[in-house]
Design a protein around this motif. Structure first.
Motif, PDB file in Angstrom:
ATOM      1  N   ILE A   1       1.734   8.090 -35.871  1.00  0.00           N
ATOM      2  CA  ILE A   1       0.942   8.633 -36.977  1.00  0.00           C
ATOM      3  C   ILE A   1       1.466  10.023 -37.285  1.00  0.00           C
ATOM      4  O   ILE A   1       1.468  10.905 -36.415  1.00  0.00           O
ATOM      5  N   LEU A   2       1.937  10.214 -38.500  1.00  0.00           N
ATOM      6  CA  LEU A   2       2.454  11.503 -38.942  1.00  0.00           C
ATOM      7  C   LEU A   2       1.494  12.072 -39.975  1.00  0.00           C
ATOM      8  O   LEU A   2       1.479  11.638 -41.131  1.00  0.00           O
ATOM      9  N   ASP A   3       0.637  13.018 -39.564  1.00  0.00           N
ATOM     10  CA  ASP A   3      -0.220  13.667 -40.549  1.00  0.00           C
ATOM     11  C   ASP A   3       0.388  15.022 -40.931  1.00  0.00           C
ATOM     12  O   ASP A   3       1.401  15.450 -40.353  1.00  0.00           O
TER      13      ASP A   3
ATOM     14  N   VAL B   1      -0.389 -11.184 -32.494  1.00  0.00           N
ATOM     15  CA  VAL B   1       0.768 -11.719 -33.220  1.00  0.00           C
ATOM     16  C   VAL B   1       1.662 -10.609 -33.757  1.00  0.00           C
ATOM     17  O   VAL B   1       2.890 -10.730 -33.781  1.00  0.00           O
ATOM     18  N   THR B   2       1.060  -9.494 -34.176  1.00  0.00           N
ATOM     19  CA  THR B   2       1.837  -8.433 -34.846  1.00  0.00           C
ATOM     20  C   THR B   2       1.900  -7.129 -34.060  1.00  0.00           C
ATOM     21  O   THR B   2       2.482  -6.151 -34.536  1.00  0.00           O
ATOM     22  N   SER B   3       1.321  -7.080 -32.872  1.00  0.00           N
ATOM     23  CA  SER B   3       1.270  -5.815 -32.117  1.00  0.00           C
ATOM     24  C   SER B   3       2.654  -5.293 -31.742  1.00  0.00           C
ATOM     25  O   SER B   3       2.824  -4.088 -31.510  1.00  0.00           O
ATOM     26  N   HIS B   4       3.653  -6.178 -31.709  1.00  0.00           N
ATOM     27  CA  HIS B   4       4.996  -5.741 -31.330  1.00  0.00           C
ATOM     28  C   HIS B   4       5.733  -5.035 -32.459  1.00  0.00           C
ATOM     29  O   HIS B   4       6.771  -4.396 -32.230  1.00  0.00           O
ATOM     30  N   LEU B   5       5.222  -5.124 -33.676  1.00  0.00           N
ATOM     31  CA  LEU B   5       5.903  -4.503 -34.813  1.00  0.00           C
ATOM     32  C   LEU B   5       5.898  -2.984 -34.675  1.00  0.00           C
ATOM     33  O   LEU B   5       4.898  -2.384 -34.272  1.00  0.00           O
ATOM     34  N   LYS B   6       7.012  -2.375 -35.017  1.00  0.00           N
ATOM     35  CA  LYS B   6       7.109  -0.919 -34.998  1.00  0.00           C
ATOM     36  C   LYS B   6       6.499  -0.377 -36.287  1.00  0.00           C
ATOM     37  O   LYS B   6       6.998  -0.655 -37.371  1.00  0.00           O
ATOM     38  N   CYS B   7       5.416   0.387 -36.135  1.00  0.00           N
ATOM     39  CA  CYS B   7       4.661   0.849 -37.306  1.00  0.00           C
ATOM     40  C   CYS B   7       4.539   2.365 -37.321  1.00  0.00           C
ATOM     41  O   CYS B   7       4.370   2.994 -36.273  1.00  0.00           O
ATOM     42  N   THR B   8       4.587   2.924 -38.510  1.00  0.00           N
ATOM     43  CA  THR B   8       4.370   4.354 -38.720  1.00  0.00           C
ATOM     44  C   THR B   8       3.414   4.540 -39.892  1.00  0.00           C
ATOM     45  O   THR B   8       3.551   3.876 -40.920  1.00  0.00           O
ATOM     46  N   LEU B   9       2.450   5.422 -39.724  1.00  0.00           N
ATOM     47  CA  LEU B   9       1.556   5.785 -40.824  1.00  0.00           C
ATOM     48  C   LEU B   9       1.825   7.239 -41.199  1.00  0.00           C
ATOM     49  O   LEU B   9       1.916   8.114 -40.320  1.00  0.00           O
TER      50      LEU B   9
ATOM     51  N   ILE C   1       1.813   4.305 -46.150  1.00  0.00           N
ATOM     52  CA  ILE C   1       1.614   5.624 -46.752  1.00  0.00           C
ATOM     53  C   ILE C   1       0.140   5.768 -47.103  1.00  0.00           C
ATOM     54  O   ILE C   1      -0.378   5.029 -47.943  1.00  0.00           O
ATOM     55  N   GLY C   2      -0.541   6.701 -46.460  1.00  0.00           N
ATOM     56  CA  GLY C   2      -1.957   6.933 -46.735  1.00  0.00           C
ATOM     57  C   GLY C   2      -2.822   6.713 -45.511  1.00  0.00           C
ATOM     58  O   GLY C   2      -2.792   5.624 -44.917  1.00  0.00           O
ATOM     59  N   GLY C   3      -3.604   7.738 -45.143  1.00  0.00           N
ATOM     60  CA  GLY C   3      -4.460   7.652 -43.962  1.00  0.00           C
ATOM     61  C   GLY C   3      -5.933   7.544 -44.270  1.00  0.00           C
ATOM     62  O   GLY C   3      -6.773   7.971 -43.463  1.00  0.00           O
TER      63      GLY C   3
END
Length: 482
Positions: free
Chosen positions: A170-172, A52-60, A34-36
């Protein structure tokens, strides 16, 4: 016909319920940030840049639009924006080697400098100079001045240039409506649920608050933050110097109302951060633009009795042009060689619309982590700007948190568990706390004109300035290379 109508109504109702139920099912993610701002974007970029972590599903998730940041990368404004920060060599190295965003920085709008001069308004002989030449092995610079938006733009460009297979969401223009714990019996019982203004719900293995001083993530995790307001305001402005200062020096004068820093940018540009009382901050914001540059020059050179006289005249009338003659007359009492050698170059212009102010405060969270929650940047701590370490502390948070997550992934652990997250707190919290304490004490020591303290601090500055080995240690600490 009645039976057909009932069957149709039942089918329609059932379909609506099914759709509503489907819509209410949260989307699962490994990491939600949370926070851009710089901390949030740095964390997202670092996680996706790591093998190592590029496979993680991430959302900002960011509440405002990121379009101005994208536009900066394509067509930056002619004049500098007024949110400018000092990056340490450690932060630059992190952006270069770990994130890979430094190559996307607009290099024409960054300024390397290798000297700092700090001096006391109560004792003209009390000054200390730091020379970054001892950092020659790291490129020979003490710090780099850069606009916040330049840093954000480089990070966003780095993220958007990533392989589509690892690119994050990325959800702005999207606000956090609520953060909830899942109901009992939920398939994923302890993952936080983030409800967004676009109607979407996301359930995440790890929730990261990069959402500022009033962090909703910190409040959800019930992490206490302790500190105080300073009853001081920081006034920032973008200015023009008489010409480019090739000495490459960041200047800071300690006034009893708060320190005034003038920091170099490219060519004849510079930025100021002026810590002041609430009353003085109003004067600084309202003063006529034609007077303001000379007011800065006065604050960098004149004694405080003269300054208070000038402030009072401007308080009564912010457009009182007679203060220009007052300032000029008082400066004629100073030696020209002294002004040229021991003070910043004269300020000749303030960029229209660049003056702004913000309240100064200190706050520090009791911990940076809770089960499935981590805090970085201003969500974890805010500090007095006199040492210019706020953003660098946030970058240190991000680097440490990414390291903890990488270790967790390599060991096959749940990245939201306390076993993975707690090493981040133990790594970052003590050092941040110590640095914040130093900044707080410096503020209090220099915000007084009580003669015994003035004498002691002046003696300390003069003595310290004679010991290069001690100053070298301080330089390495300031630059993050100790």
């Amino acid at each position: 016909m009645f039976k057909s109508l009932c069957r149709g109504l039942a089918t329609s109702t059932g379909s609506s319920v099914a759709k509503a139920a489907k819509k209410s099912v949260p989307k699962l993610q490994d990491v939600v940030i949370i926070g851009g701002g710089p901390a949030g974007l740095s964390l997202l970029a670092a996680l996706k840049a790591s093998s190592v972590t590029s496979h993680l599903k991430c959302t900002l998730v960011e509440g405002s639009s990121l379009e101005p940041i994208r536009k900066f990368g394509q067509d930056p404004p002619e004049e500098y924006t007024n949110r400018v920060v000092s990056l340490t060599p450690k932060s630059v190295e992190f952006m270069s080697s770990k994130i890979g965003s430094w190559e996307y920085m607009n290099q024409e709008r960054v300024k390397f400098y290798d000297n700092i001069v700090a001096y006391d308004s109560q004792d003209r002989a009390a000054r200390i100079a730091f020379d970054g030449s001892s950092l020659a092995e790291d490129g020979g610079f003490l710090a780099v001045m850069a606009e916040n938006i330049n840093i954000q733009s480089s990070l966003l460009q780095r993220i958007e240039a990533m392989d589509p297979e690892v690119a994050p969401r990325i959800l702005d223009n999207t606000k956090v409506v609520d953060i909830q714990s899942p109901e009992e019996g939920s398939p994923v019982e302890d993952w936080p649920i983030v409800k967004l203004s676009n109607g979407e719900s996301i359930q995440t293995r790890l929730l990261v608050g990069a959402d500022g001083y009033n962090s909703p993530v910190r409040k959800y995790a019930r992490i206490e933050s302790r500190g105080w307001m300073y009853n001081r305001w920081g006034v920032v402005a973008t200015i023009k110097l008489q010409y480019e200062d090739y000495r490459s020096i960041a200047w800071q004068r300690f006034l009893t109302t708060g320190p005034l820093a003038i920091l170099p940018l490219t060519e004849e540009n510079a930025t100021i951060v002026w810590s002041s009382t609430p009353e003085l901050s109003d004067i600084l914001i309202k003063t006529n633009p034609a007077i303001f540059p000379e007011l800065v020059n006065a604050a960098l050179t004149l004694d405080e009795v003269s300054l208070n006289f000038i402030y009072e005249k401007l308080r009564v009338n912010p457009d009182d042009m007679s203060v220009l003659e007052d300032i000029q007359w008082r400066q004629t009492r100073l030696k020209i060689t002294d002004l040229e050698e021991n003070y910043p170059l004269p300020v000749v212009e303030v960029i229209e619309g660049s003056r702004a102010k913000f309240p100064l405060k200190l706050s520090h969270a009791d911990t940076y982590t809770a089960p499935r929650v981590a805090l970085v940047g201003d969500a974890a701590h805010t500090v007095h700007p006199l040492a210019g370490q706020g953003l660098n502390m946030g970058q240190g948070d991000v680097e440490s948190l990414v390291g903890a997550i990488e270790k967790g992934v390599l060991r096959g652990m749940d990245i939201g568990s306390p076993l993975v997250l707690e090493p981040y707190t133990s790594d970052q919290w003590p050092g941040n706390h110590a640095l914040m304490g130093v900044c707080d004490k410096l503020h209090k020591i220099f915000s007084t004109d009580w003669a015994p303290i003035v004498f002691v601090r002046g003696f300390g500055m003069k003595s310290l300035n004679m010991f290069d080995s001690v100053k070298d240690l301080m330089i390495k600490s300031i630059s993050g290379k100790l």
